[in-house]
Design a protein around this motif. Structure first.
Motif, PDB file in Angstrom:
ATOM      1  N   TYR A 118      42.061  47.336  48.508  1.00 58.60           N
ATOM      2  CA  TYR A 118      42.922  48.508  48.394  1.00 58.60           C
ATOM      3  C   TYR A 118      42.289  49.688  49.122  1.00 58.60           C
ATOM      4  N   THR A 165      40.156  43.545  40.866  1.00 53.96           N
ATOM      5  CA  THR A 165      41.060  42.612  40.204  1.00 53.96           C
ATOM      6  C   THR A 165      42.263  43.426  39.717  1.00 53.96           C
ATOM      7  N   TRP A 166      43.308  42.738  39.270  1.00 51.55           N
ATOM      8  CA  TRP A 166      44.479  43.439  38.742  1.00 51.55           C
ATOM      9  C   TRP A 166      44.092  44.292  37.533  1.00 51.55           C
ATOM     10  N   GLN A 167      43.224  43.755  36.667  1.00 46.78           N
ATOM     11  CA  GLN A 167      42.770  44.520  35.491  1.00 46.78           C
ATOM     12  C   GLN A 167      41.977  45.753  35.903  1.00 46.78           C
ATOM     13  N   GLU A 168      41.106  45.607  36.899  1.00 49.60           N
ATOM     14  CA  GLU A 168      40.328  46.750  37.387  1.00 49.60           C
ATOM     15  C   GLU A 168      41.242  47.807  38.000  1.00 49.60           C
ATOM     16  N   LEU A 169      42.250  47.363  38.747  1.00 51.43           N
ATOM     17  CA  LEU A 169      43.201  48.297  39.337  1.00 51.43           C
ATOM     18  C   LEU A 169      43.957  49.061  38.247  1.00 51.43           C
ATOM     19  N   THR A 170      44.391  48.351  37.228  1.00 49.11           N
ATOM     20  CA  THR A 170      45.092  48.979  36.110  1.00 49.11           C
ATOM     21  C   THR A 170      44.193  49.998  35.414  1.00 49.11           C
ATOM     22  N   GLY A 171      42.930  49.635  35.182  1.00 47.91           N
ATOM     23  CA  GLY A 171      41.972  50.554  34.560  1.00 47.91           C
ATOM     24  C   GLY A 171      41.718  51.780  35.423  1.00 47.91           C
ATOM     25  N   LYS A 207      43.788  53.110  37.663  1.00 43.50           N
ATOM     26  CA  LYS A 207      44.978  53.963  37.616  1.00 43.50           C
ATOM     27  C   LYS A 207      45.000  54.782  36.327  1.00 43.50           C
ATOM     28  N   GLU A 208      44.658  54.176  35.208  1.00 42.54           N
ATOM     29  CA  GLU A 208      44.633  54.904  33.936  1.00 42.54           C
ATOM     30  C   GLU A 208      43.587  56.016  33.943  1.00 42.54           C
ATOM     31  N   GLU A 241      44.853  58.828  36.263  1.00 38.69           N
ATOM     32  CA  GLU A 241      45.963  59.561  35.637  1.00 38.69           C
ATOM     33  C   GLU A 241      45.451  60.530  34.580  1.00 38.69           C
TER      34      GLU A 241
END
Length: 91
Positions: A5, A41-47, A49-50, A53
Motif C-alpha cells: 500500500y 495484512t488485512w487485519q493490520e490495514l484495518t488496525g 485505519k482505526e 481515524e
C-alpha cells in the motif's frame, strides 16, 4: 498474506501531523515527505485505519491509502534513494 500500500496524507495541524508520521513510521517505509510504503495484512490495514481515524480531524485532514499490485515497479527520478523492499525499479 501481506499486500503493498501507498499511504499519502495532508494534515493541517502540526500535532496531528507528528502523530500520523509517528504512527506510519512504526509500520512503513517513509519514501517522500507525506508518503509511506506499507506491507500489511488485512487485519493490520484495518488496525492502521482505526488508529489514523482516531488521530485526524475528518473535516480538515486527508489520508489516502492506495493498494499496489504485488509485482509493483516504480520509476524514481531525482533524489529518490528509499526504495521499499519488494518493489522493483524500471531501468
Amino acid at each position: 498474506m501481506k499486500s503493498n500500500y501507498i499511504v499519502c496524507y495532508d494534515i493541517t495541524n502540526e500535532k496531528r501531523l507528528r502523530q500520523v508520521f509517528k504512527t506510519l513510521k512504526g509500520i512503513g517505509t517513509h519514501i517522500q515527505y507525506s508518503v509511506f510504503f506499507c506491507k500489511l495484512t488485512w487485519q493490520e490495514l484495518t488496525g492502521l485505519k482505526e488508529k489514523l481515524e482516531g488521530i485526524i480531524d475528518g473535516n480538515e485532514d486527508d489520508i489516502r491509502i492506495y493498494p499496489l499490485p504485488s509485482n509493483s515497479k516504480c520509476v524514481v527520478l531525482g533524489q529518490g534513494d528509499r526504495i521499499p523492499e519488494g518493489v522493483e525499479m524500471f531501468l
